[in-house]
Scaffold this motif. Structure first.
Motif, mmCIF file in Angstrom:
data_model
loop_
_atom_site.group_PDB
_atom_site.id
_atom_site.type_symbol
_atom_site.label_atom_id
_atom_site.label_comp_id
_atom_site.label_asym_id
_atom_site.label_seq_id
_atom_site.Cartn_x
_atom_site.Cartn_y
_atom_site.Cartn_z
ATOM 1 N N ASP A 167 37.172 43.042 46.305
ATOM 2 C CA ASP A 167 37.596 41.979 45.395
ATOM 3 C C ASP A 167 36.696 40.750 45.520
ATOM 4 O OD1 ASP A 167 39.561 43.669 44.606
ATOM 5 O OD2 ASP A 167 41.217 42.617 45.569
ATOM 6 N N PHE A 214 44.500 35.296 45.780
ATOM 7 C CA PHE A 214 44.874 36.701 45.934
ATOM 8 C C PHE A 214 45.990 36.848 46.974
ATOM 9 C CE2 PHE A 214 40.302 38.051 44.707
ATOM 10 C CZ PHE A 214 40.615 37.953 43.373
ATOM 11 N N LEU A 274 48.576 40.226 46.340
ATOM 12 C CA LEU A 274 47.821 41.295 45.687
ATOM 13 C C LEU A 274 47.596 42.486 46.612
ATOM 14 C CD1 LEU A 274 46.437 41.928 42.995
ATOM 15 C CD2 LEU A 274 44.323 41.003 43.924
#
Length: 634
Positions: free
Chosen positions: A21, A64, A69
């Motif tokens: 990510d 995040f 997440l």
């Protein structure tokens, strides 16, 4: 050091996802700047790593983490994960604008900020969805020998089922059937809807299905009977998805297929008790249950524990049953106080000891003998355990100031034709007689046969079918009321929580069921044909049996209660002095084993009881209880 290595190895997949990510954040930021400056003739140099890059990655990583997440798995990426990605991207954008405002966003084009959250969401969500699609494809094609499944139903349950079947790799859904005509030709999760449920025979043949799965958990009894009959006509094995209530109560696992049970065919609409009333009544209470290890007693313990009781006192004569229910309650309700009293509740010393030690607020008296043919030859034990033990516990409750005494009775107490019915009816009258004194509130709850209870007809038929038959039914026209154990206990709690002094409550048992039909359905559910694979033999009514049972005397004028599944019976006229005054003579007859005296006393107290009627001329009367009709109920 070894511990750290193991911990690192366990978290490696999550670390890899985080790194992926962050790389995507860096790539998105870089590419958007490259695309923006590519429009200019003199584009500035864009370094691979800068203060802005690092700042954006740090801020986005915090976003995040904030939205959680990394709690999900790529294997099960869904719309929820995409929503979280969008949230994180927009939160990250807000943080970037806020943090970099100190330099008035110098060097950060507005076009980059406008596109950034959408581009980043695509870069993060795309790989997740592709990975899930790849894993789903693998699971479908990983085993060419996967069992071909035809699904009946095309709703939410069918959609979840198709996903579970694909993940397992052992099943291959080949089509769906649904009675909604506008769905034909549509697709669910890529699986075509091939027709209506009535088309199951030709569709199963055309798709070479090897298993049918009923994925319509909202079907009522009539609907389930129709669908099961259609499934049986294919000659294929069939299963059903569990109901949500079974999953929540831990009786089955989500996605686990189960055989269609007789309860599904006799099915009744799920009961919706007044949870607020029950929990408010039970919360913080000490409850004692006699016969705590039996079918009804053990379920009452579970329900009381589940709905707020602080302490449960188990009074049980069988040490094995006591150990079983105690172990289960300790395992499932670790914060519940559990006390055990091993002994006969008909022993005054045992009853007084339990009440003195633990001071229960409510006593549920479920201890009883209940096998009709056996008790016909065991009148003394029927009276001792069903009548005198009830009087013993009831008087002890009154002496110790117990708030509520709830007596579990039976439909056989109405116009009794056998020892069970007569002894239970006498116990009902004792409770009503004792209720005339102030103090303890006496409540009687009356219901019929309980599916799956020890010694009931369903386990007997199941065992006979397992051995290849024959299945024995007493009479072609004999019928009984049936109810599941959890359902009965919930309504007991409902009646007890809302009851008045001395009341007798009847539970809505639905329509009576012909035992012959019950036997035929159970044989079919076992994949056999009644009369062909498994014989049904009629043995004649046994001693004390009636063709039909009733929940209500003809002169018990019932009235509705706050719950549509519970009715209150009007009080019948009887002599309290005779009922309570005959107990001394009854104890003497029990002590001397004088069967004739015992029967004579029962007949004098209960005029409608005739000891010989059950064996020579079984009652064919069936008083219908006028429970209010519900919307949509047939």
């Amino acid at each position: 050091m070894a511990v750290w290595r193991r911990r690192l190895a366990g978290n490696f997949p999550r670390i890899a996802v985080m790194l992926h990510d962050l790389v995507m954040v860096w790539a998105c930021w870089q590419l958007l700047h490259v695309a923006r400056y590519a429009m200019l003739d003199a584009a500035p140099a864009i370094p691979l790593l800068s203060f802005d890059n690092v700042g954006v990655m740090v801020l986005q990583a915090v976003a995040f983490h904030y939205v959680g997440l990394y709690r999900g798995l790529w294997r099960f990426a869904s719309v929820t994960d995409l929503v979280n990605i969008f949230k994180a991207c927009f939160i990250g954008l807000g943080a970037i604008v806020l943090v970099f405002s100190y330099k008035r966003l110098d060097g950060i084009p507005m076009s980059v900020l406008a596109i950034y959250p959408f581009a980043l969401a695509a870069l993060l969500g795309g790989p997740r969805l592709l990975y899930r699609a790849w894993k789903d494809y693998q699971s479908i094609h990983s085993d060419a020998r996967a069992r071909r499944v035809l699904v009946l139903g095309a709703g939410h349950a069918a959609e979840a089922l198709v996903k579970d079947l694909r993940r397992s790799g052992d099943y291959e859904p080949v089509g769906l059937l649904d009675d909604s005509p506008h769905l034909k030709g549509a697709k669910l999760q890529g699986i075509p809807i091939l027709g209506t449920i009535s088309d199951v025979v030709p569709v199963a043949r055309e798709t070479a299905a090897k298993l049918l799965v009923i994925a319509i958990p909202t079907l009522d009894a009539a609907g389930m009977q129709r669908v099961v009959a259609l499934c049986e006509s294919t000659g294929l094995p069939f299963r059903t998805v569990p109901r949500l209530s079974d999953v929540l109560e831990g009786n089955t696992l989500p996605g686990q297929l189960k055989e269609v049970a007789i309860e599904d065919l006799l099915g009744r609409k799920p009961i919706q008790p007044d949870w607020e009333l029950i929990r408010g009544w039970l919360r913080g209470r000490t409850v004692m249950v006699t016969g705590a290890g039996g079918s009804i007693g053990s379920e009452l313990c579970r329900q009381c524990a589940r709905h707020g009781a602080r302490r449960i006192v188990l009074l049980e004569i069988s040490e094995i049953l006591m150990l079983n229910i105690r172990s289960e309650l300790c395992r499932n309700f670790p914060h519940l106080e559990i006390e055990c009293v091993l002994g006969d509740c008909g022993d005054p010393a045992v009853a007084r000891r339990a009440l003195t030690l633990y001071r229960p607020d409510t006593v549920f008296h479920a201890a009883a003998y209940k096998q009709v043919p056996l008790l016909e030859g065991q009148m003394r034990e029927a009276i001792r355990n069903n009548t005198l033990a009830t009087e013993c516990v009831a008087r002890a409750c009154q002496e110790h100031g117990v708030d509520n005494f709830v007596f579990i009775s039976t439909d056989k107490a109405v116009d009794p034709a056998n020892a069970l019915g007569a002894t239970k009816r006498y116990a009902e009258m004792i409770c009503q007689g004792l209720n005339e004194k102030k103090g303890t509130r006496f409540v009687t709850v009356r219901f019929g046969n309980v599916l799956g209870s020890v010694g009931s007809v369903v386990p007997l038929f199941r065992e006979q079918i397992r051995k290849g038959g024959p299945v024995t039914v007493t009479h072609p026209e004999v019928s009984r009321y049936f109810m599941t154990i959890p359902e009965a206990c919930l309504l007991i709690l409902q009646a007890a929580a809302s009851s008045s002094h001395g009341a007798i409550y009847m539970l809505d048992m639905g329509e009576p069921v012909l035992i012959r039909v019950l036997a035929e359905q159970m044989i079919r559910l076992a994949g056999k044909q009644p009369g062909i694979d498994i014989a049904i033999v009629y043995t004649g009514l046994r001693a004390g049996e009636k063709l039909h049972e009733s929940l209500l005397y003809s002169d018990e004028n019932s009235r509705p209660t706050a719950h549509p599944k519970v009715l209150e019976a009007g009080a019948r006229e009887f002599s309290t002095e005779r009922v309570l005054g005959s107990l001394a003579r009854l104890r003497e007859a029990v002590a001397s084993y004088d069967d004739e005296a015992m029967q004579a006393i029962l007949a004098s107290v209960i005029p409608e009881y005739s000891p010989s009627r059950g064996t020579t001329e079984p009652s064919m009367k069936n008083n219908i209880v006028p429970f209010p009709k519900e919307a949509g109920r047939n």
